[in-house]
Enzyme design. Structure first.
Site, PDB file in Angstrom:
ATOM      1  N   ASP A  47       0.823  -1.212   0.000  1.00  0.00           N
ATOM      2  CA  ASP A  47       0.000   0.000   0.000  1.00  0.00           C
ATOM      3  C   ASP A  47       0.855   1.259   0.000  1.00  0.00           C
ATOM      4  O   ASP A  47       0.437   2.291  -0.527  1.00  0.00           O
ATOM      5  CB  ASP A  47      -0.990  -0.002   1.175  1.00  0.00           C
ATOM      6  CG  ASP A  47      -2.273   0.746   0.823  1.00  0.00           C
ATOM      7  OD1 ASP A  47      -2.787   0.524  -0.285  1.00  0.00           O
ATOM      8  OD2 ASP A  47      -2.749   1.557   1.636  1.00  0.00           O
ATOM      9  N   GLU A  86       0.698  11.152   5.019  1.00  0.00           N
ATOM     10  CA  GLU A  86       0.417   9.730   4.860  1.00  0.00           C
ATOM     11  C   GLU A  86       1.685   8.953   4.500  1.00  0.00           C
ATOM     12  O   GLU A  86       1.929   7.866   5.021  1.00  0.00           O
ATOM     13  CB  GLU A  86      -0.664   9.539   3.794  1.00  0.00           C
ATOM     14  CG  GLU A  86      -1.145   8.099   3.703  1.00  0.00           C
ATOM     15  CD  GLU A  86      -2.568   8.002   3.211  1.00  0.00           C
ATOM     16  OE1 GLU A  86      -3.444   8.645   3.831  1.00  0.00           O
ATOM     17  OE2 GLU A  86      -2.808   7.308   2.217  1.00  0.00           O
ATOM     18  N   GLU A 208      -9.772  -3.253  -5.957  1.00  0.00           N
ATOM     19  CA  GLU A 208      -9.638  -3.287  -4.497  1.00  0.00           C
ATOM     20  C   GLU A 208      -9.720  -4.725  -3.976  1.00  0.00           C
ATOM     21  O   GLU A 208      -8.948  -5.113  -3.105  1.00  0.00           O
ATOM     22  CB  GLU A 208     -10.708  -2.418  -3.828  1.00  0.00           C
ATOM     23  CG  GLU A 208     -10.523  -0.919  -4.058  1.00  0.00           C
ATOM     24  CD  GLU A 208      -9.332  -0.326  -3.289  1.00  0.00           C
ATOM     25  OE1 GLU A 208      -8.846  -0.956  -2.331  1.00  0.00           O
ATOM     26  OE2 GLU A 208      -8.883   0.766  -3.662  1.00  0.00           O
TER      27      GLU A 208
HETATM   28  C1  HMH Z   1      -5.355  -0.009  -2.472  1.00  0.00           C
HETATM   29  N1  HMH Z   1      -7.013   1.718  -2.054  1.00  0.00           N
HETATM   30  C2  HMH Z   1      -5.794   1.255  -1.812  1.00  0.00           C
HETATM   31  N2  HMH Z   1      -4.953   1.888  -0.985  1.00  0.00           N
HETATM   32  C3  HMH Z   1      -5.331   3.031  -0.375  1.00  0.00           C
HETATM   33  N3  HMH Z   1      -4.460   3.645   0.463  1.00  0.00           N
HETATM   34  C4  HMH Z   1      -6.619   3.551  -0.607  1.00  0.00           C
HETATM   35  C5  HMH Z   1      -7.441   2.851  -1.465  1.00  0.00           C
HETATM   36  C6  HMH Z   1      -7.139   4.804   0.062  1.00  0.00           C
HETATM   37  O1  HMH Z   1      -6.324   5.861  -0.079  1.00  0.00           O
END
Ligand code: HMH
Length: 219
Positions: A47, A86, A208
Site C-alpha cells: 500500500d 500519509e 480493491e
Molecule cells: C489499495 N485503495 C488502496 N490503498 C489506499 N491507500 C486507498 C485505497 C485509500 O487511499
C-alpha cells in the site's frame, strides 16, 4: 435541494461487489483479531507503493478540478496535502514492523492498479469521471477500516492506528464531501461520461478486491 444520489444508487446496484471489497476476509480478519501479521506487513508494504502512485492520480484530479470547477478545489487540495503526512506515516509504520520499504517491489495486482490510475491522468479524461473514481477509491478504505473499529471489534491494538487512519470520523466526512462533489459533477455530465464513471466505479471495486487478495495470498 434534495437530489437523488447517483453514487448511492451505484452502491446499491453493485452491492454484492461493493461488499466483497469492503467486507473482505482480509479486513474481517483485522476486525476479529485473527489476521496473520506477515499478511498485514505485505499489505502495508504494497500500500505504500500504491499511495506513492496515488499522489500523481490525486494531483491530476486537482488539476482537472482547477480547470473546470474551482468550487471543489479546497476539498481536493486538502486530500493532496494530506498525502505528505500519509507517506511519513507509512515510513514510520514500516520501521515499527521492521520493513525495509526501499526493497519492496509492486506485486501484480498492485501494478494493475497503477496502470488503471495512470490512465486517468490524461487530459481527455473528464473531471466527473476522475473525481467519482477518486471518491470510490477512498470510500472502500473508509468503509473497510471503519468496520474494524466499530462496536464489537477485536482488532489487535497494534493495528488500531492503521484502522483509525481510514476509519476515523474525519476521514468519513472527507469521503462524504467527495461523494457530494461526485454526485454534483455527474448530474452535470453528459450521459457517456456518467457511463464511463460507473464502469470506473466497478473497476475500482474489482481492483480493491484484487489488492486484498494479493495481500492475503501466501507467496
Ligand atoms: C489499495 N485503495 C488502496 N490503498 C489506499 N491507500 C486507498 C485505497 C485509500 O487511499
Amino acid at each position: 435541494g434534495v437530489e437523488a444520489s447517483t453514487t448511492a444508487a451505484w452502491i446499491e446496484r453493485h452491492q454484492q461487489m461493493y461488499e466483497r471489497a469492503t467486507r473482505h476476509p482480509f479486513t474481517i480478519s483485522i476486525r476479529d483479531g485473527t489476521i496473520d501479521l506477515s499478511t498485514f506487513k505485505r499489505w502495508l508494504s504494497q500500500d505504500y507503493l500504491f499511495v506513492r502512485e496515488f499522489v500523481a492520480f490525486e494531483a491530476s484530479v486537482l488539476l482537472k478540478c482547477c480547470k473546470q470547477d474551482s468550487s471543489d478545489m479546497e476539498i481536493i487540495l486538502g486530500g493532496v496535502a494530506s498525502l505528505s503526512d500519509e507517506l511519513s506515516w507509512f515510513k514510520n509504520e514500516a520501521a515499527k514492523w521492521g520493513i525495509d520499504l526501499a526493497s519492496v517491489s509492486p506485486l501484480k495486482s498492485n501494478m494493475e492498479y497503477h496502470r488503471f490510475l495512470r490512465s486517468f491522468t490524461e487530459p481527455e479524461v473528464i473531471y466527473a469521471v476522475a473525481v467519482t473514481t477518486f471518491w470510490i477509491i477512498e470510500t472502500v478504505y473508509q468503509d473497510s477500516f471503519g468496520f474494524c473499529i466499530e462496536e464489537g471489534n477485536k482488532t489487535p491494538p497494534e493495528l488500531l492506528g492503521t484502522c483509525q487512519r481510514w476509519g476515523s470520523a474525519e476521514f468519513k466526512q472527507y469521503c462524504q464531501s467527495l461523494q457530494r462533489i461526485a454526485d454534483r459533477s455527474l448530474a452535470n455530465a453528459p450521459a457517456d461520461a456518467v457511463k464511463s464513471a460507473e464502469e470506473a466505479f466497478i473497476r475500482v471495486l474489482e481492483l480493491e478486491i484484487g489488492f486484498w487478495e494479493m495481500s492475503s495470498s501466501q507467496s
